[in-house]
Enzyme design. Structure first.
Site, PDB file in Angstrom:
ATOM      1  N   HIS A 362      46.394  50.901  81.942  1.00  0.00           N
ATOM      2  CA  HIS A 362      47.056  52.053  82.563  1.00  0.00           C
ATOM      3  C   HIS A 362      47.261  51.823  84.055  1.00  0.00           C
ATOM      4  O   HIS A 362      48.287  52.191  84.621  1.00  0.00           O
ATOM      5  CB  HIS A 362      46.217  53.315  82.334  1.00  0.00           C
ATOM      6  CG  HIS A 362      46.291  53.813  80.925  1.00  0.00           C
ATOM      7  ND1 HIS A 362      45.466  54.791  80.440  1.00  0.00           N
ATOM      8  CD2 HIS A 362      47.092  53.466  79.894  1.00  0.00           C
ATOM      9  CE1 HIS A 362      45.756  55.027  79.173  1.00  0.00           C
ATOM     10  NE2 HIS A 362      46.730  54.233  78.824  1.00  0.00           N
ATOM     11  N   GLU A 603      67.863  37.511  69.614  1.00  0.00           N
ATOM     12  CA  GLU A 603      66.631  36.963  70.186  1.00  0.00           C
ATOM     13  C   GLU A 603      65.885  36.064  69.210  1.00  0.00           C
ATOM     14  O   GLU A 603      64.892  35.445  69.572  1.00  0.00           O
ATOM     15  CB  GLU A 603      65.708  38.093  70.668  1.00  0.00           C
ATOM     16  CG  GLU A 603      65.460  39.171  69.646  1.00  0.00           C
ATOM     17  CD  GLU A 603      64.711  40.376  70.215  1.00  0.00           C
ATOM     18  OE1 GLU A 603      64.072  40.233  71.268  1.00  0.00           O
ATOM     19  OE2 GLU A 603      64.787  41.448  69.596  1.00  0.00           O
ATOM     20  N   ASP A 627      62.595  36.204  74.499  1.00  0.00           N
ATOM     21  CA  ASP A 627      62.144  35.795  73.174  1.00  0.00           C
ATOM     22  C   ASP A 627      62.990  34.654  72.620  1.00  0.00           C
ATOM     23  O   ASP A 627      62.469  33.767  71.940  1.00  0.00           O
ATOM     24  CB  ASP A 627      62.172  36.985  72.209  1.00  0.00           C
ATOM     25  CG  ASP A 627      60.859  37.752  72.199  1.00  0.00           C
ATOM     26  OD1 ASP A 627      59.826  37.155  72.527  1.00  0.00           O
ATOM     27  OD2 ASP A 627      60.872  38.955  71.885  1.00  0.00           O
ATOM     28  N   CYS A 674      70.037  40.830  78.447  1.00  0.00           N
ATOM     29  CA  CYS A 674      69.073  41.794  78.989  1.00  0.00           C
ATOM     30  C   CYS A 674      67.700  41.165  79.200  1.00  0.00           C
ATOM     31  O   CYS A 674      66.707  41.861  79.362  1.00  0.00           O
ATOM     32  CB  CYS A 674      68.950  43.016  78.085  1.00  0.00           C
ATOM     33  SG  CYS A 674      68.424  42.653  76.398  1.00  0.00           S
TER      34      CYS A 674
END
Length: 758
Positions: A362, A603, A627, A674
């Protein structure tokens, strides 16, 4: 020998420090092989010598004082040849170099093996014996094996700079500690060690004198802690978006009387006093979380530990000592939780370093939202020794530097100043088009996932969102978000960028992205149940998400839906069927929304060869180069053993990208990128030359890419592309790209990572 090997490795790994580890290694190897001498020579790169760092059998006073040149003696010969040397009589060898200080004159038999790590010689492990004899094959194999097993210990000490720090003849050098990048960027500042206000481990066992009174004390402490968390959440509203603020909701849910407190009350009723009951419950949860394979679940141990400390502090009525934080402060700690971070003066925090945690913590999520350079999971970091010392945080590589040389510090100061100056200079490009000198344009979009990404993206003139990572709202909760919760989040994204397009990727979990409440346990997660495979197996999750996206787009109609991890045409068609079904459902609910364009991510290598077939069935293609590169090269870029093989300029990657563009355009469909290649100016220019219609990147890179695009022409880019496509080596292509782009004045834009010395 196998049991002996295991025992030696375990003992050495458990040694308190590297000097003890080396001494123990020499002693145990000598005993195991029944020889008279075992010595360890380690390579000192600065002095270009092999230094005797440990020995059992040679004179003790020689350790740390005796050294050999890199090509000197039999030790130098082992290092140069990078293979064992096994001699019956070392004195007879022409490379033998006598060292009187060591007292080695009676030892004839010699066996030396190199200590290697990632292809680099770190030192030489030597055994010697008085008798003139050749060590047999089993002895040689044992020494080679022990060297390989223990090389990682030596490599870490080498990297951290602590190997030679005690030698009288050596000046102090920079110490470097490797971890993981938590938030990119670089910072220099004074370290401030954060330590827990209350120590749970120090709480003794004690019987409760009055069970009701102990429960009342616990309830009172919980009330104060809940208020503390709510106050921190309120403070967070000024700097964090709604999604990041949801992290504090996780804390409050854990403090719900039916959650952790209920277990503590049960322990009190068994007869434990409140503080002891709290320790028992927290320790059990921390242990369970830390034993889990799932990285996201392991990170929850830090949250439980932090909550336990807070409750204990209230039980002890602990008045926290006020810490003073200097300007440009580097926060240090084992665990630094998100609430701890929000308690501190954020304007003074330059960087963060933790010995535990990962990018899934977090705190790391919040640090990225606040653009604070962060390194997490830095093992063997001497926290207490670094408190108050000047540190360099390299969030690009995931490295911390202590005791930096003036030259290295100056390099980082220049990097930080250049980054700041460059960003300020690029601001004037915000409203200018991303087009070449000869008028060819490309759409520059952003990758988003956190609400704080919105303002930064719009400030930099983004032309929409090429990738909205919809899994992030799922990852920071402890349950699946409802359709309405998702709709609210998606609406904020769509409305902020309207009328510009927002491409929302459907839930992409699995691999290195996991949900605490939906665990996926696999031996090879990157080749397993992830992306579209998960959501097609769970249409109830997929349809709810798509319905939320469609409802969020009502009246805006700037939504585009993208499907991750597609491997064949059938998956795309099945997903489209479910999307159409969801669209009909929301239309029946009188939601006026157009059917959005649907695209797929390229990907997986299989889709390279089905790009045209997919383009015939969907509205657009988008290449996820992270990827795709990883799968094409069979390289896990998070694995340090092979990460240097990950190269986006590998010829196979470039030819695959060009093929996808050609196939998509043959069907008249737009195609974008992207992945990280889109955000690097050098690779972005190659992608533009290939014909990609849009590039989507992190907002921090957008103006840098735009500046590069505006300083070149397409004729130059196409010639450059043809030249690199004819090359067969990714490293050569990388160097050639740097050279050619520097020649045309883009050197400042493409050199924006941390100094190589760090």
């Amino acid at each position: 020998m196998l049991d002996t090997l295991r025992r030696i490795v375990q003992e050495v790994n458990n040694a308190p420090d590297i000097r003890s580890a080396l001494d123990l290694m020499a002693q145990r190897v000598r005993d195991a092989m029944g020889t008279e001498v075992c010595s360890i020579y380690l390579r000192d790169n600065d002095r270009e010598r092999y230094v005797l760092m440990a020995s059992e059998g040679l004179k003790r006073e020689a350790v740390g004082r005796v050294s050999l040149g890199l090509s000197e003696g039999l030790v130098g010969q082992v290092g140069q040849r990078e293979e064992p040397i096994n001699l019956e009589d070392a004195f007879a060898h022409p490379k033998f170099h006598y060292l009187a200080e060591t007292g080695e004159d009676p030892f004839h038999a010699f066996l030396g093996v190199p200590v290697m790590h990632h292809g680099e010689v770190l030192g030489v492990l030597v055994v010697q014996q008085r008798d003139a004899r050749r060590f047999d094959q089993s002895e040689e194999a044992f020494l080679v094996t022990i060297s390989a097993q223990l090389s990682a210990v030596i490599a870490h000490a080498h990297a951290s700079g602590i190997l030679f720090e005690q030698l009288e003849t050596r000046e102090r050098q920079a110490s470097m500690y490797d971890g993981q990048p938590g938030s990119s960027g670089a910072a220099i500042g004074i370290a401030k060690l954060l330590f827990p206000a209350a120590d749970l481990s120090a709480v003794p066992d004690r019987e409760a004198e009055d069970i009701s009174a102990e429960i009342a004390r616990l309830d009172d402490a919980l009330v104060r802690v809940r208020k503390e968390i709510r106050d921190l959440a309120e403070r967070a509203k000024a700097s964090l978006g709604a999604e990041e603020q949801a992290l504090f909701d996780v804390y409050l849910r854990m403090l719900d009387r039916h959650a952790l407190p209920a277990e503590v009350v049960a322990k009190i009723r068994e007869g434990h006093w409140a503080q002891g009951a709290l320790r028992i419950v927290v320790d059990a949860h921390v242990h369970n979380f830390e034993m889990m394979d799932d990285p996201y679940l392991r990170e929850r141990a830090a949250d439980v530990r932090d909550l336990g400390r807070r409750v204990l502090a209230q039980l002890q009525s602990y008045n926290r000592r006020e810490l003073e934080f200097p300007d440009h402060c580097i926060l240090l700690g084992e665990d630094i939780s998100a609430p701890m971070l929000m308690e501190l003066p954020q304007e003074r925090i330059a960087g963060i370093v933790t010995t535990r945690g990962s990018r899934n913590s977090h705190m790391a999520i919040v640090a990225r939202a606040m653009s604070i350079p962060t390194v997490v999971g830095v093992a063997n970091l001497p926290l207490k020794k670094l408190d108050g010392k000047e540190l360099i945080v390299d969030g690009f590589r995931g490295r911390v530097v202590a005791n930096a040389t003036p030259e290295l510090k100056h390099q980082f100061e220049e990097l930080i100043a250049e980054e700041q100056s460059l960003l300020e200079g690029l601001e004037k490009l915000r409203d200018l088009p991303a087009e070449t000198e000869d008028g060819v344009s490309v759409q520059l979009q952003v990758n988003t996932g956190l609400m704080t990404d919105i303002n930064r993206s719009l400030e930099r003139g983004a032309q929409g969102v090429g990738l909205y990572r919809s899994e992030i709202p799922f990852m920071i909760r402890d349950r699946f978000p409802s359709e309405e919760e998702q709709r609210v989040l998606y609406r904020e994204q769509l409305q902020a960028f309207a009328p510009l397009p927002v491409t929302m990727r459907t839930l992409d979990v699995g691999g290195d992205k996991s949900l605490s409440y939906f665990p996926i346990e696999e031996d090879n997660p990157f080749l397993g149940w992830r992306g579209i495979r998960v959501t097609l197996d769970h249409p109830e999750i997929f349809i709810v998400q798509v319905r939320a996206m469609l409802k969020a787009a009502a009246g805006l109609n700037n939504l585009r839906i993208m499907l991750p991890m597609i491997t064949n045409v059938f998956e795309a068609e099945e997903a489209q069927h479910l999307i159409h079904r969801a669209w009909l459902e929301v239309r029946e609910e009188n939601v006026d929304v157009e059917m959005p364009p649907v695209g797929v991510m390229i990907e997986v290598p299989a889709t390279i060869y089905q790009a045209r077939a997919l383009a015939q069935r969907v509205d657009f293609l988008s290449v996820g180069t992270n990827d795709l590169t990883q799968y094409l090269l069979a390289v896990d870029r998070n694995n340090r053993q092979v990460s240097d093989l990950y190269n986006s300029f590998h010829p196979s990657v470039l030819h695959a990208l060009l093929h996808v563009v050609e196939q998509a355009h043959a069907e008249g469909k737009p195609v974008s990128v992207c992945g990280e290649m889109a955000g690097d100016p050098a690779s972005a220019l190659l992608l533009m030359a290939m014909g990609f219609d849009a590039l989507s990147m992190n907002a921090s890179n957008l103006l840098r890419v735009k500046a590069a695009v505006r300083q070149v022409n397409m004729g130059f880019l196409r010639r450059l592309l043809n030249e690199v496509l004819a090359m067969d080596n990714g490293e050569v292509i990388t160097a050639y790209m740097d050279l050619q782009l520097t020649k045309v004045g883009l050197g400042d834009l493409i050199r924006h990572h941390a100094p190589a010395a760090a």
